[in-house]
Design a protein around this motif. Structure first.
Motif, short mmCIF file in Angstrom:
data_model
loop_
_atom_site.label_atom_id
_atom_site.label_comp_id
_atom_site.label_asym_id
_atom_site.label_seq_id
_atom_site.Cartn_x
_atom_site.Cartn_y
_atom_site.Cartn_z
N LYS A 58 0.85 -1.19 0.00
CA LYS A 58 0.00 0.00 0.00
C LYS A 58 0.88 1.25 0.00
N SER B 166 3.93 1.63 -0.94
CA SER B 166 4.71 1.80 -2.16
C SER B 166 3.90 2.49 -3.25
N TRP B 167 2.58 2.39 -3.14
CA TRP B 167 1.73 3.03 -4.14
C TRP B 167 1.38 4.48 -3.78
N ASP B 168 1.72 4.93 -2.55
CA ASP B 168 1.42 6.30 -2.14
C ASP B 168 2.18 7.30 -3.00
N PRO B 169 1.65 8.54 -3.15
CA PRO B 169 2.41 9.57 -3.86
C PRO B 169 3.77 9.78 -3.17
N LEU B 170 4.82 9.97 -3.97
CA LEU B 170 6.16 10.13 -3.43
C LEU B 170 6.29 11.47 -2.70
N VAL C 50 6.53 14.42 -4.93
CA VAL C 50 5.24 14.82 -5.53
C VAL C 50 4.48 15.70 -4.56
N LYS C 51 4.47 15.28 -3.29
CA LYS C 51 3.71 16.04 -2.27
C LYS C 51 4.34 17.41 -2.03
N ARG D 235 -0.40 21.73 -8.67
CA ARG D 235 -0.39 20.27 -8.50
C ARG D 235 -0.83 19.55 -9.79
#
Lengths: 404, 165
Positions: free
Chosen positions: B21, B23-27, B30-31, B54
């Motif tokens: 889970k 690993s799929w989060d926004p990096l 990106v944030k 964004r």
């Protein structure tokens, strides 16, 4: 340890170790198929061949495709199409096969519905087939992202937004699926992974399951006749080939299958060489631009019917209707309450239901392609409601069907 | 034996699901790139300008005197005032499924080509399927500048009163 003797031939050597003669019998020469069938029974083999074409062309595309938002578009439209010798061939085969595979899936599905091939022990054939339809849909969608053109980007935006589930506002889930606030690099790379690894693996596993579900109930026939496969195969093996109601999978059935496959491949390569344009949307020849939506967004033709069920309603009702359309086919064996597993033509009201559903889905497909304005909006709404009403009516129509 | 095996396997399964889970989060990169500053003194009246925050389009429409004069109460609640200028500022994505609606100056309204939704110049829905008015991005007013991605008191008030999500 098993006892091995000195081999008399290569075949004997293999036979002692792998039982290849036994395997050949189980898989082919003593796997029994009814004789009372028509060309529609060849669609399974047509699908297997089309999947093989997708796999081979996909392998060649994979050698030059670059899953990077800056280079993906050019690796497809410049490198593969212009630089790579015969690169255009792989792309056109892949694109045309991706479209045609759905045409054949729909024919295969409606053949099953017409002949009642989802009943009386054949429920798992239908369910595994519908799981294949779902994974093929995911495979088609993820593949559509890869050229990273305008349609790729905006289809990715719209479809991933569906997972916010309207009024539930699950924006966090949508951002998790994308790995970004909008479809970007993380999104492209993970859909690339899904398209070339996870989903093809799932598809191959499900194809194995789909074949396995056929073994015990066997293939249906044109009259829904219950055949005693043990008795008929004994008759065949005893020499009464003409009197038996069954034939060998190979080479008897395969020879018929491959003739249909032959005609199909003529049609297929005609499309690949002369009519490939229908599988390549012109809008997708503009590189992805997150600040400009194309004037008219529509999915590929095979998703239009379910798209049109989403479109005419407000967001929450539309999503419920869309969800209904996605799962309802899966439940067909349980919604059809009739004990009869015979062709629709001999089932009275069900026959009307079958043709009404087919025509309704064609109307939904046509309306999904047209802009959502005026009379088209109205026809689309009526057809979407008709789809839902037809499925709700199915248990009541079939409940009263007389035993044939 | 079965229970012990089940417990060990269960811990491993939960652990790997958490890792998958995450690993799929926004990096983080990106944030972190989530802030944009706009100079609000440069916009012409009555013309729609599209900015980017964004990766999303941000509609900025400096309202004309006629628009300000005819604002209803609900439209005033969505109004963003910087100095003496009034703005319609919103995320330029249809609240249905995220297409970018086109602004039609003659009609002072937005039309979404995907599913036929319409919005007026103040960002309110005039034709379904969109379920709500344009979302307003988090903003903070600093003099004549406006920072997108930061929460200022004006934005907090809109969020609390349910004007935007």
């Amino acid at each position: 340890m098993a006892h091995f003797t000195e081999a008399t031939s290569v075949k004997d050597w293999l036979n002692q170790r792998l039982a290849i003669e036994k395997v050949e019998k189980v898989m082919a020469s003593e796997y029994w198929i009814p004789k009372n069938i028509n060309f529609l029974w060849a669609m399974g083999m047509v699908l297997a061949i089309t999947f093989a074409l997708l796999l081979v062309s996909g392998i060649f595309l994979l050698m030059y495709y670059q899953p990077d938002v800056r280079t993906a578009f050019y690796s497809v439209n410049y490198t593969i199409m212009r630089d790579v010798d015969f690169g255009w061939l792989w792309r056109h085969v892949h694109g045309v096969a991706a479209s045609v595979v759905f045409l054949v899936i729909y024919i295969h599905m409606f053949t099953g519905i017409y002949y009642g091939s989802y009943k009386k022990g054949r429920e798992m054939i239908w369910i595994s087939g519908m799981l294949l339809f779902v994974t093929f849909s995911a495979e088609a969608f993820s593949g559509y992202m890869l050229p990273w053109g305008q349609m790729s980007y905006w289809a990715g935006m719209v479809i991933t937004n569906i997972f916010s589930l309207g009024g539930l506002h699950l924006d966090g889930l949508v951002e998790w699926i994308r790995g970004d606030y909008v479809p970007a690099q993380a999104f492209l790379t993970r859909f690339f992974m899904l398209h070339v690894l996870l989903l093809p693996l799932a598809i191959m596993g499900l194809i194995g399951l789909h074949f396995a579900t056929l073994r015990i109930p066997h293939v249906n026939n044109q009259d829904g006749e219950e055949i005693d496969f043990d008795a008929e195969s004994k008759k065949y093996l005893a020499g009464d080939k003409a009197g038996s109601k069954v034939m060998r999978f190979a080479n008897d059935f395969m020879s018929k299958d491959l003739m249909v496959v032959g005609f199909y491949l003529i049609f297929f390569f005609y499309l690949v060489f002369f009519q490939y344009g229908f599988a390549l949307d012109p809008v997708n020849f503009d590189p992805a631009d997150g600040l400009k939506t194309p004037a008219h967004i529509y999915p590929e033709w095979y998703f239009l019917w379910s798209y049109e069920i989403l479109r005419p309603f407000s967001v929450n009702i539309g999503l419920i209707a869309f969800g209904f359309a996605q799962v309802i086919f899966m439940l067909l064996p349980f919604l059809d309450r009739s004990p009869n597993a015979i062709p629709a033509s001999r089932r009275g009201a069900f026959s009307v239901w079958f043709w009404a559903l087919l025509i309704d889905m064609i109307v939904l497909t046509a309306m999904g392609k047209l802009p959502p304005e005026g009379i088209f909006s109205t026809i689309g709404l009526v057809a979407a409601l008709a789809f839902i009403v037809l499925w709700i009516a199915l248990p009541f129509i079939t409940m009263n069907e007389k035993k044939a | 034996m079965g229970k012990a095996f089940g417990a060990v396997a269960g811990v491993g399964a939960v652990g790997s699901l958490v890792a998958m889970k995450k690993s799929w989060d926004p990096l983080p990169s990106v944030k972190a790139a989530g802030f944009t500053t706009l100079d609000m003194s440069i916009y012409p009246e009555g013309e729609l300008i599209t900015e980017k925050w964004r990766g999303k389009p941000i509609f900025v429409l400096k309202k004309t005197a006629a628009m300000i004069a005819k604002q209803t109460e609900s439209q005033k609640a969505r109004d963003i005032v910087v100095g003496d200028a009034h703005f319609m500022l919103a995320i330029g994505l249809c609240t249905h499924l995220g297409c970018i609606p086109a602004y039609i100056p003659a009609e002072e309204s937005f039309l979404c080509a995907c599913h036929g939704g319409q919005f007026n110049w103040a960002g309110e829905v005039t034709k379904v399927p969109p379920p709500r008015a344009f979302d307003i991005p988090p903003f903070k007013i600093e003099g004549t500048k406006l920072v997108l991605g930061e929460v200022g008191p004006e934005y907090q008030k809109m969020k609390d009163s349910g004007i935007t999500l």
